[in-house]
Design an enzyme around this catalytic site. Sequence first.
Site, PDB file in Angstrom:
ATOM      1  N   CYS A  86       0.790  -1.239   0.000  1.00 49.01           N
ATOM      2  CA  CYS A  86       0.000   0.000   0.000  1.00 49.01           C
ATOM      3  C   CYS A  86       0.819   1.285   0.000  1.00 49.01           C
ATOM      4  O   CYS A  86       0.700   2.085  -0.923  1.00 49.01           O
ATOM      5  CB  CYS A  86      -0.952  -0.004   1.189  1.00 49.01           C
ATOM      6  SG  CYS A  86      -1.964  -1.478   1.226  1.00 49.01           S
TER       7      CYS A  86
HETATM    8  C1  UGA Z   1      -1.247   0.277   5.596  1.00 46.75           C
HETATM    9  C2  UGA Z   1      -2.028   1.189   6.529  1.00 46.75           C
HETATM   10  O1  UGA Z   1      -1.451   1.164   7.851  1.00 46.75           O
HETATM   11  C3  UGA Z   1      -3.496   0.777   6.598  1.00 46.75           C
HETATM   12  O2  UGA Z   1      -4.214   1.694   7.417  1.00 46.75           O
HETATM   13  C4  UGA Z   1      -4.066   0.800   5.181  1.00 46.75           C
HETATM   14  O3  UGA Z   1      -5.423   0.377   5.173  1.00 46.75           O
HETATM   15  C5  UGA Z   1      -3.261  -0.150   4.311  1.00 46.75           C
HETATM   16  O4  UGA Z   1      -1.888   0.268   4.307  1.00 46.75           O
HETATM   17  C6  UGA Z   1      -3.868  -0.096   2.929  1.00 46.75           C
HETATM   18  O5  UGA Z   1      -3.808   0.955   2.304  1.00 46.75           O
HETATM   19  O6  UGA Z   1      -4.525  -1.060   2.531  1.00 46.75           O
HETATM   20  P1  UGA Z   1      -0.115  -2.132   5.869  1.00 46.75           P
HETATM   21  O7  UGA Z   1       0.391  -1.988   4.467  1.00 46.75           O
HETATM   22  O8  UGA Z   1      -0.679  -3.427   6.301  1.00 46.75           O
HETATM   23  O9  UGA Z   1      -1.231  -1.027   6.168  1.00 46.75           O
HETATM   24  O10 UGA Z   1       1.167  -1.855   6.775  1.00 46.75           O
HETATM   25  P2  UGA Z   1       1.579  -0.936   8.013  1.00 46.75           P
HETATM   26  O11 UGA Z   1       1.440  -1.686   9.265  1.00 46.75           O
HETATM   27  O12 UGA Z   1       0.951   0.380   7.945  1.00 46.75           O
HETATM   28  O13 UGA Z   1       3.140  -0.775   7.728  1.00 46.75           O
HETATM   29  C7  UGA Z   1       3.621  -0.251   6.484  1.00 46.75           C
HETATM   30  C8  UGA Z   1       5.120  -0.195   6.502  1.00 46.75           C
HETATM   31  O14 UGA Z   1       5.574   0.907   7.280  1.00 46.75           O
HETATM   32  C9  UGA Z   1       5.819  -1.430   7.075  1.00 46.75           C
HETATM   33  O15 UGA Z   1       6.924  -1.761   6.282  1.00 46.75           O
HETATM   34  C10 UGA Z   1       6.261  -0.978   8.463  1.00 46.75           C
HETATM   35  O16 UGA Z   1       7.383  -1.669   8.931  1.00 46.75           O
HETATM   36  C11 UGA Z   1       6.556   0.487   8.203  1.00 46.75           C
HETATM   37  N1  UGA Z   1       6.458   1.338   9.423  1.00 46.75           N
HETATM   38  C12 UGA Z   1       5.256   1.545  10.008  1.00 46.75           C
HETATM   39  C13 UGA Z   1       7.618   1.927   9.947  1.00 46.75           C
HETATM   40  O17 UGA Z   1       8.736   1.742   9.429  1.00 46.75           O
HETATM   41  N2  UGA Z   1       7.491   2.723  11.050  1.00 46.75           N
HETATM   42  C14 UGA Z   1       6.302   2.945  11.653  1.00 46.75           C
HETATM   43  O18 UGA Z   1       6.276   3.713  12.657  1.00 46.75           O
HETATM   44  C15 UGA Z   1       5.158   2.344  11.133  1.00 46.75           C
END
Ligand code: UGA
Length: 462
Positions: free
Chosen positions: A296
Amino acid sequence: MPFEKGSRRKDGDDSLEAFISSDYLSKPMARIVVVGTGHVGLVHAVAFALGGHRVIGVDVNARAIADQSRGRPTFFEPGLRDALRRALRTGRLSFSVDVAAALKASKFVFLCVGTPSRKDGSIDLSFLRAAAKTVGAGMASAKGYRVVIVKSTVPPGTAEDVVCPALQKSSRKTAGRDFGLCVNPEFLREGSALKDARKPDRLVIGAFDRRSARVLTEIYRGARCPRLVTDLRHAEMMKYATNAFLATKVSFANELANLCDAFGGLNVDRVVDGMALDPRINRRFLKAGLGFGGSCFPKDVRALVAAGKERGYTSRLLRATLQVNELQPLRAVELAERAAGALEGKRIAILGLSFKGGSDDVRESRAIPLATALLKKGAHVVGYDSLANDAFKAAVPEIEVAQDATSALAHADVCIVHNDGPEWRDLTAADFVGMRRKVVIDGRRILERGALKGVELYVLGG
Ligand code: UGA
């Protein structure tokens, strides 16, 4: 979501298990067709069915449909297998490849088809266009009012300019009069998608007209969360804006971590703790690391940048968000070189290959550019992930995958912890004894420093 007041289990058990194992409502409520049974579509189909609705999941992929009808999800999502089987047993969930037949008795049609990225970052709407056309053709011969809901993430104007004309043309019906049209973005996180579908923390409903909005809200009657009803274009933009903002927060945290490293003696989490004392700053998504991946954030930010460019606007901030994210995995390579010297011929272990812990998804995983850069330096890269080994090996065939962390670490010169898998938090000095040289790079700031005596630990962001 479709949970009527009073439908909760009396014991108030709100866990995923309780959700999966209870029948909630026995009385059929809405009749729903979900077009596209990928991650978003299948999770919603199951959640709707367990919530008491009658749901038909439709996809052009006959093999996926055959698997799903036998209770076999086509991807990994915690709890989904059990939930799918439970939903099938209620008799309220079925699958089909025939949109027209599925449409006949349904009032709600959710479009959850994929929108793949093109080379320039813009997204390919051909599946959505085709789905709208097929749904329209089905609606041509079906009586009654139904609402078509776009759940796929799409640039502002797509529902109005692409979906609506396709529906009108093939149905020979008029939006607003004969059928309704809504945009209802999903906010599912991989790993907790079922919970998110069942208990959304907010609802955004973009509607063509009042009636569409009113009818769609029927199926969300039981949801206890803030909701916002707006027009189609605003709803589409809200989804992109949310992901772009969260991705920018992550890149900001990474930029800050790099600055902390440049100054030396600074710990980025401590800085963020101080920032978060300001009530205007929420510390979530300010966890520094090796960057964001997944299906995403990278895709949506690129799509928004590309859609802006098509309309004559060059997004500087979002391009910087992406640029920081591209460079971030290389920080671990720099640290490895600083600690272990030239990487040529060195054995480097990467722990955690998926884009985040607890997932088998390697799409846009930062471990891909990380492994590729290490290979380019002539290193021998060995990776381990309890869920994502096979998918990662398919993405980067030149690496070796190990069957457990101990084998990955055996004789390694450097270990890089790439994702935030819960299993890495518990690593202690004893886990690294098999390494040739105990250089460990914590790429997600999750290791317990006190447990790593005798290990040469480098933490990104101090
Ligand atoms: C993300 C959004 O969080 C959801 O709200 C959204 O619905 C979804 O995309 C989508 O558009 O369908 P997701 O892709 O499952 O969800 O993953 P996240 O948990 O948000 O993490 C995304 C990335 O950011 C990961 O690689 C994670 O490690 C990284 N991240 C996240 C960080 O490096 N630091 C943070 O503080 C948070």
